[in-house]
Design a protein around this motif. Structure first.
Motif, mmCIF file in Angstrom:
data_model
loop_
_atom_site.group_PDB
_atom_site.id
_atom_site.type_symbol
_atom_site.label_atom_id
_atom_site.label_comp_id
_atom_site.label_asym_id
_atom_site.label_seq_id
_atom_site.Cartn_x
_atom_site.Cartn_y
_atom_site.Cartn_z
ATOM 1 N N ASN A 153 1.063 -1.173 -0.021
ATOM 2 C CA ASN A 153 -0.541 0.145 -0.367
ATOM 3 C C ASN A 153 0.803 1.602 -0.189
ATOM 4 O O ASN A 153 0.341 2.261 0.019
ATOM 5 C CB ASN A 153 -0.742 0.074 1.299
ATOM 6 N N GLN A 154 2.141 1.126 -0.167
ATOM 7 C CA GLN A 154 3.611 2.032 0.072
ATOM 8 C C GLN A 154 4.173 2.275 -1.128
ATOM 9 O O GLN A 154 5.077 3.017 -0.994
ATOM 10 C CB GLN A 154 3.123 2.508 1.432
ATOM 11 N N TYR A 155 4.111 1.123 -1.726
ATOM 12 C CA TYR A 155 5.374 0.794 -2.703
ATOM 13 C C TYR A 155 5.847 2.126 -3.525
ATOM 14 O O TYR A 155 7.014 2.323 -3.746
ATOM 15 C CB TYR A 155 4.406 -0.081 -3.237
ATOM 16 N N GLY A 156 4.797 3.695 -3.385
ATOM 17 C CA GLY A 156 5.477 4.481 -4.403
ATOM 18 C C GLY A 156 6.255 5.256 -3.634
ATOM 19 O O GLY A 156 6.449 6.760 -4.409
ATOM 20 N N ASP A 157 6.169 4.979 -2.646
ATOM 21 C CA ASP A 157 6.881 5.534 -1.016
ATOM 22 C C ASP A 157 8.297 6.272 -1.924
ATOM 23 O O ASP A 157 8.996 5.207 -2.499
ATOM 24 C CB ASP A 157 6.867 5.585 0.316
ATOM 25 N N LYS A 158 8.837 7.438 -1.366
ATOM 26 C CA LYS A 158 10.658 7.269 -2.165
ATOM 27 C C LYS A 158 11.532 7.665 -1.271
ATOM 28 O O LYS A 158 12.283 7.302 -0.753
ATOM 29 C CB LYS A 158 10.397 8.743 -3.102
ATOM 30 N N ASP A 159 10.790 7.645 0.399
ATOM 31 C CA ASP A 159 11.391 7.836 1.827
ATOM 32 C C ASP A 159 10.799 6.670 1.878
ATOM 33 O O ASP A 159 9.851 5.901 2.099
ATOM 34 C CB ASP A 159 10.980 9.307 2.424
ATOM 35 N N MET A 160 11.999 6.183 2.694
ATOM 36 C CA MET A 160 12.677 5.349 3.328
ATOM 37 C C MET A 160 12.250 4.651 4.911
ATOM 38 O O MET A 160 12.415 3.514 5.616
ATOM 39 C CB MET A 160 13.165 3.753 2.884
ATOM 40 N N THR A 161 12.054 6.156 4.876
ATOM 41 C CA THR A 161 12.157 6.747 7.055
ATOM 42 C C THR A 161 10.939 5.442 7.155
ATOM 43 O O THR A 161 11.079 5.148 8.179
ATOM 44 C CB THR A 161 11.596 7.953 6.997
#
Length: 316
Positions: free
Chosen positions: A211-219
């Motif tokens: 549900n968040q694979y578009g996130d560029k920031d892996m924080t």
């Protein structure tokens, strides 16, 4: 005979704690009260699902020929089912869409001693009372205590059959004593990770990220694993399942694949974490999915069995 609620709890698996209502119904929870309060303030979609009957079962050995129980459905997420298996084979299915919100479910059983499992709906919230059976019951003997963390696929959306979720398929072979904290729409969110008083799992399985694979920031992923280790320590075995294939956005697959590699790298920094490549769990074909995102019965059967093989191969 009708089991008391205390007797019923002894054959009721998948719960962290119980609450008995004034009308005699009992509700089982897989989250602590503090965690539920967090979801209540965070997002209604998560809150509804955090108190669903996810992966909750009644499991016992008996010589009975019939049983029944009263149920009350107080929330419905999607079409799902009550199911019963006898010695591992499904012998009865009651679909939520065909049932009133309150009623009685009855099942007949074959002769002789057998192992019985009743699966409660994965994406609905069910209360039960007055469990009646015409012979003694012996609670099932379960194995290691395993905390399962995930999103809608882990909660069980997709097969629309409670005994057919990938967690149910896998656990018929693994016989873990599980608490399934999968929630539809969930992400790597450290805020839901809280120490549950009195509960000390032997292992933890994490299946998040789709549900968040578009996130560029892996924080968020980094903080999630750090918080998990802070709560449970760095000695407990943890299994990270990276996101499985999804075909609802072909142009997004390269981004998904890159995200999976980042997740595996972050989780793999901890010596107590084993990695399972989710892309190898379910065939990359729409035939195995309800909607090219959530595995259907066929896909969950493959997923569950492949996961068990991988767990045994790596010695998790």
């Amino acid at each position: 005979m009708i089991l008391t609620n205390e007797e019923l709890k002894k054959i009721y698996f998948g719960a962290y704690e119980f609450e008995e209502r004034e009308d005699g119904y009992i509700q089982a929870f897989q989250y602590s009260k503090k965690q539920i309060e967090y979801f209540k303030t965070a997002f209604d979609f998560w809150y509804d699902r955090c108190i669903a009957s996810t992966s909750k079962t009644l499991e016992f050995t008996t010589e009975a020929r019939k049983l029944s129980f009263e149920y009350k459905i107080i929330w419905k997420g999607s079409p799902d089912s009550f199911e019963i298996t006898v010695d591992g084979l499904v012998t009865g299915i009651k679909y939520v869409k065909d049932l009133m919100d309150t009623g009685t479910i009855e099942w007949e059983l074959p002769e002789d001693k057998k192992n019985v499992v009743i699966y409660l709906p994965a994406d609905a919230t069910v209360l039960i009372r007055n469990f009646s059976i015409d012979a003694k019951v012996e609670p099932a003997v379960k194995g290691e205590k395993v905390l399962w963390l995930g999103d809608s696929i882990t909660q069980g959306y997709g097969p629309l059959r409670s005994s057919c979720t990938y967690v149910s398929v896998a656990n018929r072979l693994l016989n873990y004593d599980i608490i399934n904290q999968g929630i539809g729409g969930y992400i790597y969110d450290k805020n839901s990770l809280m120490k549950m008083e009195g509960y000390n799992p032997d292992k933890i399985i994490v299946a998040l990220g789709t549900n968040q694979y578009g996130d560029k920031d892996m924080t968020k992923v980094e903080e999630y694993y750090k918080t998990l280790m802070d709560i449970y320590g760095k000695d407990i075995p943890v299994l990270c399942i990276s996101p499985i294939w999804r075909g609802d956005s072909v142009e997004g697959l390269p981004t998904l694949m890159a995200f999976c590699e980042k997740v595996k790298k972050i989780a793999g920094q901890y010596k107590n974490v084993s990695i399972v490549d989710g892309m190898k769990m379910v065939p990359h074909h729409s035939e195995y999915f309800l909607d090219n995102l959530h595995p259907n019965c066929f896909g969950c059967e493959v997923y569950g069995r492949n996961l068990v093989e991988e767990i045994r191969r790596i010695g998790f």
